[in-house]
Every structure is written in C-alpha cells, then in structure tokens.
Design a protein around this motif. Structure first.
Motif, PDB file in Angstrom:
ATOM      1  N   ASP A 102     -36.156  45.947-105.192  1.00 42.82           N
ATOM      2  CA  ASP A 102     -36.289  44.686-105.911  1.00 42.82           C
ATOM      3  C   ASP A 102     -35.621  44.782-107.278  1.00 42.82           C
ATOM      4  O   ASP A 102     -34.857  43.894-107.672  1.00 42.82           O
ATOM      5  CB  ASP A 102     -37.773  44.336-106.047  1.00 42.82           C
ATOM      6  N   LYS A 103     -35.903  45.844-108.004  1.00 43.18           N
ATOM      7  CA  LYS A 103     -35.306  46.033-109.333  1.00 43.18           C
ATOM      8  C   LYS A 103     -33.790  46.194-109.234  1.00 43.18           C
ATOM      9  O   LYS A 103     -33.053  45.703-110.090  1.00 43.18           O
ATOM     10  CB  LYS A 103     -35.910  47.252-110.044  1.00 43.18           C
ATOM     11  N   GLY A 105     -31.888  44.915-106.800  1.00 44.03           N
ATOM     12  CA  GLY A 105     -31.339  43.621-106.404  1.00 44.03           C
ATOM     13  C   GLY A 105     -31.226  42.623-107.547  1.00 44.03           C
ATOM     14  O   GLY A 105     -30.286  41.822-107.595  1.00 44.03           O
ATOM     15  N   TYR A 106     -32.172  42.666-108.460  1.00 39.40           N
ATOM     16  CA  TYR A 106     -32.163  41.733-109.583  1.00 39.40           C
ATOM     17  C   TYR A 106     -31.430  42.287-110.806  1.00 39.40           C
ATOM     18  O   TYR A 106     -31.348  41.620-111.830  1.00 39.40           O
ATOM     19  CB  TYR A 106     -33.591  41.339-109.981  1.00 39.40           C
ATOM     20  N   HIS A 107     -30.937  43.504-110.711  1.00 34.38           N
ATOM     21  CA  HIS A 107     -30.193  44.150-111.815  1.00 34.38           C
ATOM     22  C   HIS A 107     -31.009  44.157-113.110  1.00 34.38           C
ATOM     23  O   HIS A 107     -30.466  43.972-114.196  1.00 34.38           O
ATOM     24  CB  HIS A 107     -28.837  43.480-112.039  1.00 34.38           C
ATOM     25  N   GLU A 108     -32.305  44.376-112.961  1.00 32.15           N
ATOM     26  CA  GLU A 108     -33.192  44.375-114.118  1.00 32.15           C
ATOM     27  C   GLU A 108     -32.943  45.617-114.971  1.00 32.15           C
ATOM     28  O   GLU A 108     -32.779  46.718-114.446  1.00 32.15           O
ATOM     29  CB  GLU A 108     -34.642  44.336-113.647  1.00 32.15           C
ATOM     30  N   THR A 109     -32.917  45.417-116.281  1.00 30.75           N
ATOM     31  CA  THR A 109     -32.730  46.535-117.208  1.00 30.75           C
ATOM     32  C   THR A 109     -33.889  46.579-118.198  1.00 30.75           C
ATOM     33  O   THR A 109     -34.609  45.596-118.364  1.00 30.75           O
ATOM     34  CB  THR A 109     -31.405  46.395-117.994  1.00 30.75           C
ATOM     35  N   TRP A 118     -34.403  50.351-112.008  1.00 31.80           N
ATOM     36  CA  TRP A 118     -34.508  51.026-110.714  1.00 31.80           C
ATOM     37  C   TRP A 118     -34.308  52.530-110.842  1.00 31.80           C
ATOM     38  O   TRP A 118     -34.757  53.284-109.990  1.00 31.80           O
ATOM     39  CB  TRP A 118     -33.569  50.412-109.683  1.00 31.80           C
TER      40      TRP A 118
END
Length: 159
Positions: A102-103, A105-109, A118
């Motif tokens: 999930d992290k 896929g959403y490119h969360e930083t 991730w």
C-alpha cells in the motif's frame, strides 16, 4: 545481531539529538527526522529479534500454574503456544506485506526526510518472513517433543 546494532545506533542518534535540542542556544541542532528514523529502526529491530527469540524459546513465560503439571501436559501446552505464535506471526507478516505494498503503491514518504515509507516496512518484512519460517519449524519441534516424550534442546529452557 543486526537488530542490536540498529538499536545501539538509534540510541546514539537519540542522545545526539537530545543534546542538539538542549544546546540550540549554543548553535547545536537536533538530528533532522530523528523520530522517522527511530520509527523505522525500532520496527526493524523488533522483527529482527523475533526469529532468534522463537528459536531459543526466549519469549516471556508465566509458568506459575504449569510448573507443577506433568511434563507431557507442559509439552502439549508448549505445542499449543507455538501454534498460536505461528498463526500470529503469519497474520502479522501477511498484513505487513499488504501495508508495504500500500505504501509503495501510493508513493508515501516521511514528512521530514522524505524517504519512502515502504522502506521501513520492507526492513521489517524480511525478518518477519524468517520468523514465520522458524516458527513453523518450531511447531514441528514441539510435535516431535510430544510424540517422543523427550524435549528437544534449542538453546532455551526445556521442560
């Protein structure tokens, strides 16, 4: 060992950051993004300790009521505990994988350092998978102990 090294480095970084916060009036600064690094590092360390802990039977036990039971009953309780721990580890690893994806896929930083979230999940996922493998192996060991009527020494305590 890797988990211990990471914890030592995190402790040093935390001390440096605290000294930096205390010495701002003297031109010192805290470590930028220290809480982000601690979050990822501690997660890795916890999961890095699990395989060794599982293999060595080093989890906390409360045997106040079971110490007086016959050895065969204690071995059965050990087997049930091992199965419960294995199921828990499998679920945690499964959900950790989905969280990581999930992290990713959403490119969360992270907020301050801007490193991909991730990465922390991946660092914890690898030892989590190893923990699952060892935990399944330990269920086999406990089944062997129950059927052989003799405890197997894996480095921890035996009943």
């Amino acid at each position: 060992m890797a988990g211990g090294i990471v914890l030592v480095l995190l402790t040093i970084m935390t001390c440096v950051s605290i000294i930096g916060r205390a010495g701002i009036e003297y031109g010192l600064r805290p470590v930028k993004g220290d809480f982000e690094l601690i979050e990822a590092g501690v997660a890795f360390s916890i999961f890095a300790f699990l395989p060794w802990c599982q293999l060595r039977r080093a989890h906390a036990t409360v045997d106040l009521f079971t110490s007086g039971l016959p050895p065969r009953v204690n071995r059965f309780i050990d087997l049930l505990s091992e199965i419960v721990m294995t199921v828990a580890l499998l679920i945690i690893t499964w959900r950790l994988y989905h969280g990581m994806m999930d992290k990713l896929g959403y490119h969360e930083t992270t907020f301050i350092l801007q490193f991909p979230v991730w990465w922390g999940y991946a660092a914890a996922f690898i030892p989590a998978v190893i923990s699952c493998i060892i935990s399944v192996y330990m269920v086999g060991v406990r089944i062997g102990e129950l059927s052989n009527k003799k405890p197997v020494e894996t480095g921890g305590t035996i009943h």
